[in-house]
Write a protein that holds these residues in place. Structure first.
Motif, PDB file in Angstrom:
ATOM      1  N   GLY A   1     -15.338   2.158   8.109  1.00  0.00           N
ATOM      2  CA  GLY A   1     -16.032   1.185   8.894  1.00  0.00           C
ATOM      3  C   GLY A   1     -17.292   2.118   9.538  1.00  0.00           C
ATOM      4  O   GLY A   1     -17.653   2.832   8.976  1.00  0.00           O
ATOM      5  N   LYS A   2     -17.737   1.378  10.464  1.00  0.00           N
ATOM      6  CA  LYS A   2     -19.109   2.067  10.801  1.00  0.00           C
ATOM      7  C   LYS A   2     -19.003   3.524  11.450  1.00  0.00           C
ATOM      8  O   LYS A   2     -18.328   3.969  12.131  1.00  0.00           O
ATOM      9  CB  LYS A   2     -19.706   1.372  12.136  1.00  0.00           C
ATOM     10  N   ASP A   3     -19.944   4.295  10.905  1.00  0.00           N
ATOM     11  CA  ASP A   3     -20.017   5.661  11.069  1.00  0.00           C
ATOM     12  C   ASP A   3     -21.201   5.963  12.260  1.00  0.00           C
ATOM     13  O   ASP A   3     -22.571   5.903  11.974  1.00  0.00           O
ATOM     14  CB  ASP A   3     -20.538   6.454  10.098  1.00  0.00           C
ATOM     15  N   THR A   4     -20.996   6.442  13.523  1.00  0.00           N
ATOM     16  CA  THR A   4     -21.955   6.570  14.309  1.00  0.00           C
ATOM     17  C   THR A   4     -22.770   7.941  14.196  1.00  0.00           C
ATOM     18  O   THR A   4     -23.972   7.826  14.870  1.00  0.00           O
ATOM     19  CB  THR A   4     -21.240   6.677  15.961  1.00  0.00           C
TER      20      THR A   4
ATOM     21  N   TYR B   1     -14.268   4.195   2.876  1.00  0.00           N
ATOM     22  CA  TYR B   1     -14.992   3.622   3.623  1.00  0.00           C
ATOM     23  C   TYR B   1     -14.057   3.290   4.848  1.00  0.00           C
ATOM     24  O   TYR B   1     -13.363   2.376   4.869  1.00  0.00           O
ATOM     25  CB  TYR B   1     -15.858   2.456   3.333  1.00  0.00           C
TER      26      TYR B   1
ATOM     27  N   VAL C   1     -26.227   2.838   5.399  1.00  0.00           N
ATOM     28  CA  VAL C   1     -24.847   3.117   4.955  1.00  0.00           C
ATOM     29  C   VAL C   1     -25.032   3.744   3.450  1.00  0.00           C
ATOM     30  O   VAL C   1     -24.393   4.689   2.976  1.00  0.00           O
ATOM     31  CB  VAL C   1     -23.882   2.375   4.893  1.00  0.00           C
TER      32      VAL C   1
END
Length: 257
Positions: free
Chosen positions: A137-140, A135, A146
């Motif tokens: 962080g944020k996956d655009t 992981y 998630v």
């Protein structure tokens, strides 16, 4: 390099207080210097300090795991090649202890070591790691939540074969269960009370100890509530609210096994 990685694996099995202790012949460490039988200590430390997996000049900033992505892909490919999971599989997360400076370092208060890098892991019965995701962080580019994105990535290649997926309440949701049942993959797991779409008849029902209430939708996704010492809320596809001879839901007995 094979000797270097072999030493790294050995150090993961045989735990000593310090790195240099693997080259020590002191009786307190077993009297047998593991490292010196393979390579000099200075050589190992030099390789460790300069180990690098990627070319920084070609990094465009889009992938935080750019430096180790090829290694992770090789690891997953090797795990998938060596063993095929049976009917029952499980997805959970693990925290690799790490207190260095990195933007996606996680803090999880209920873990034994609270700071580290989170891994999402798919395991088969017996604890074999079949696939993992780091992981970062944020996956655009992800579709859905998630949890849904992680499950579908880890399950790639295992769907449509009738396997049973066991999850905890962080992953479990009705939309994900419905996606999986269309791919012939029943899901079983605890579920959070505040998830969307849960039947109020089940979540709001007050039960006495040993009592069960359940409701099933048109896709055979069952939400079950059991009262033991406290309320336990579960989502399941493969079973209903049938009870065994001990007056316990059959699905709970199967999950414990």
């Amino acid at each position: 390099m094979k000797k270097f990685f072999g030493l790294c694996l050995q150090m993961g099995i045989v735990k000593l207080p310090k790195l240099r202790d693997y080259w020590s012949s002191r009786p307190v460490f077993g009297g047998y210097p593991i490292g010196s039988q393979v390579m000099p200590r200075n050589r190992f430390e030099k390789l460790l300090a300069n180990l690098h997996f990627a070319d920084n000049a070609s990094f465009d900033g889009s992938d935080r795991l750019y430096k180790i992505s090829p290694f992770i892909a090789l690891f997953n490919a090797a795990c998938e090649r060596m063993y095929k999971p049976g009917r029952d599989i499980c997805i959970d997360e693990s925290l690799v202890p790490f207190r260095g400076r990195i933007v996606f370092r996680q803090y999880i208060p209920n873990k034994r070591r609270r700071y580290g890098i989170k891994l999402f892991i798919l395991c088969s019965k017996g604890g074999y790691t079949y696939k993992m995701i780091v992981y970062a962080g944020k996956d655009t580019f992800r579709i859905g939540t998630v949890a849904e994105s992680v499950v579908m990535k880890l399950m790639k290649g295992l769907l449509n074969h009738g396997r049973r997926l066991f999850t905890d309440n962080w992953y479990t949701s009705i939309p994900l269960a419905e996606r999986l049942i269309k791919r012939k993959t029943p899901m079983i797991g605890t579920i959070r009370r505040n998830r969307r779409g849960l039947p109020k008849h089940v979540t709001g029902k007050k039960l006495k100890r040993g009592c069960v209430v359940a409701q099933q939708n048109r896709l055979r996704v069952t939400v079950l509530k059991l009262r033991n010492k406290r309320d336990i809320l579960m989502l399941l596809i493969t079973h209903d609210d049938a009870m065994n001879e001990e007056a316990k839901p059959i699905i709970v007995q199967i999950t414990i096994k």
